[in-house]
Design an enzyme around this catalytic site. Sequence first.
Site, PDB file in Angstrom:
ATOM      1  N   SER A 264       0.747  -1.108   0.142  1.00 35.86           N
ATOM      2  CA  SER A 264      -0.008   0.026  -0.281  1.00 35.86           C
ATOM      3  C   SER A 264       0.839   1.174   0.010  1.00 35.86           C
ATOM      4  O   SER A 264       0.383   2.453  -0.138  1.00 35.86           O
ATOM      5  CB  SER A 264      -0.975  -0.105   1.056  1.00 35.86           C
ATOM      6  OG  SER A 264       0.011   0.408   2.429  1.00 35.86           O
ATOM      7  N   CYS A 265       2.380   1.212   0.225  1.00 32.62           N
ATOM      8  CA  CYS A 265       3.021   2.255   0.294  1.00 32.62           C
ATOM      9  C   CYS A 265       4.095   2.479  -0.724  1.00 32.62           C
ATOM     10  O   CYS A 265       3.952   3.427  -1.587  1.00 32.62           O
ATOM     11  CB  CYS A 265       3.745   2.161   1.752  1.00 32.62           C
ATOM     12  SG  CYS A 265       2.521   2.462   3.075  1.00 32.62           S
ATOM     13  N   LEU A 266       4.941   1.566  -1.130  1.00 31.43           N
ATOM     14  CA  LEU A 266       6.103   1.943  -1.863  1.00 31.43           C
ATOM     15  C   LEU A 266       5.779   2.544  -3.313  1.00 31.43           C
ATOM     16  O   LEU A 266       5.911   3.591  -3.884  1.00 31.43           O
ATOM     17  CB  LEU A 266       7.050   0.637  -2.020  1.00 31.43           C
ATOM     18  CG  LEU A 266       8.276   0.811  -0.931  1.00 31.43           C
ATOM     19  CD1 LEU A 266       8.076   1.303   0.408  1.00 31.43           C
ATOM     20  CD2 LEU A 266       9.099  -0.597  -1.200  1.00 31.43           C
ATOM     21  N   ASP A 269       3.616   5.735  -2.871  1.00 31.93           N
ATOM     22  CA  ASP A 269       4.395   6.961  -2.359  1.00 31.93           C
ATOM     23  C   ASP A 269       5.236   7.587  -3.807  1.00 31.93           C
ATOM     24  O   ASP A 269       5.326   8.746  -3.822  1.00 31.93           O
ATOM     25  CB  ASP A 269       5.204   6.724  -1.355  1.00 31.93           C
ATOM     26  CG  ASP A 269       4.317   6.508  -0.141  1.00 31.93           C
ATOM     27  OD1 ASP A 269       2.888   6.726  -0.248  1.00 31.93           O
ATOM     28  OD2 ASP A 269       4.552   6.015   1.073  1.00 31.93           O
TER      29      ASP A 269
END
Length: 428
Positions: A264-266, A269
């Site tokens: 959900s992040c790398l 972002d």
Amino acid sequence: MNISVIGAGYVGLVSAAALAGKGHDVVVIDTDEGRVRTVNGKKSPIFEDGLEEAVSDGIESNRLKATGDYDEILATDITLICVGTPSNPDGSMDLSCIVESSKSIGRVLRAKKGRHTVVVRSTVVPGTTRGVVIPALEQHSGRKAHVDFGVAMNPEFLQEGIALRCYFNPDRIVIGDEDGATGDMVQQLYEGISAPVIRTDITTAEMVKFVSNAFLATKLSFINEIGNICRRLGIDVYDVVKGVGLDYRIGRSFLRAGIGFGGSCLPKDLKGLVHSSRELGYRAQLLESVLEVNQNQVVNMLAMVCEKLVDLDGKTVCVLGLAFKPDVDDIRNAPALEAIRLLLEKGALVKAYDPLAMPNARSVLSPEVQYARTAEEAVADCDCVLVLTEWDEFRNERLYQGKVVFDGRRVMEPARARMFCDFQGISW
Ligand code: UDX
Ligand code: UDX
């Protein structure tokens, strides 16, 4: 302290349960009624090691409760914003939940007696707290930031699967504020946790989070690219890393080559940073390439499969692993999703298995995908096996006897694997 946490997702619930465990009184506010009921029923709406026990302990000791009512903020001293910040289709960050929660907090602060502190924990593009959160809080509360209420940015660095461990053993604590006193208050939340504390302004704190994730992603695409070169040279990139990683300036972590990064992040972002720099008139070429190399890992694997099976039409392909990494049920941006989409597009029949993530996968994948109850059942009678998540149970040689195997996660030593199956590693 009396603490309110907005969002009962990974970051919100882990922070809330951890703070309740440390003796604070915590209320988690979530717009999703189902989540509120689940938390109050001493259960965790997400799969995360130790979280259900921590939630249950919090509820039983009356230190933790969940609600949908923003007015509960009134009885607290500090509010942590932990709502999701997903990607828009153009790669920019969708800040709508940040905006909505800031407005709701602002409306409540209108009636608040005494000083309040608002802390952004969600990952937001640099400039968001100053440019979006503070204006919404001020407009809806009729009060002035840094004067009537404090605002800080305190990024989270939690890794899914070990999030509670990360919370209590961080490498660093980053706190951005504008007036000193607000940052001091946020620092108090970490009392008893031993880690260097870095104090910055708000926008720098936002950037620290982005740069951390961008660097991790860069390391991964770097090693995947090196792996792709090594493979063509007949060199094992994992042996190369042994020789390289002992250089303390480089290190060995985040150099496991494979099918690529998800979660959900790398990816989100990185896309957010690429998009914002473009808006600032700068093309972030390196970061764009990091994303491209990552996407190509799946495409490269599919090309290898096509070459081996000649034509995928009507062939049965077994996909072992759907989660973006082991020990979680999270499939957000998992490489398996794109691999399965491409396999179906080429006419393959897909049989999938994942020990935890199948219920989540079912809700997003094409209904054509078949699911097996065990790894053994999934590999039976298939034309080839793709390993896309390194669950421990996939490190079992018996699964692959006599099969055509494409290992995207280094679940087997290549030299040994070649003794009992037709084996190819994606970047080794
Ligand atoms: C977090 C961070 O917020 C994100 O910025 C970071 O980059 C990744 O981790 P996560 O905790 O994974 O996101 O989000 P998610 O699991 O989607 O949970 C968000 C929660 O907020 C959900 O329970 C949702 O119902 C809730 N929510 C969302 C609200 O309560 N109010 C809203 O307005 C929007
Ligand atoms: C990440 C950051 O690590 C964390 O600090 C931040 O707060 C949230 O984003 P997470 O998304 O939980 O955490 O996953 P992480 O453990 O970082 O792994 C990301 C992806 O990289 C996974 O798909 C994983 O399989 C992959 N990966 C990781 C590799 O392919 N090789 C590696 O060596 C390490």
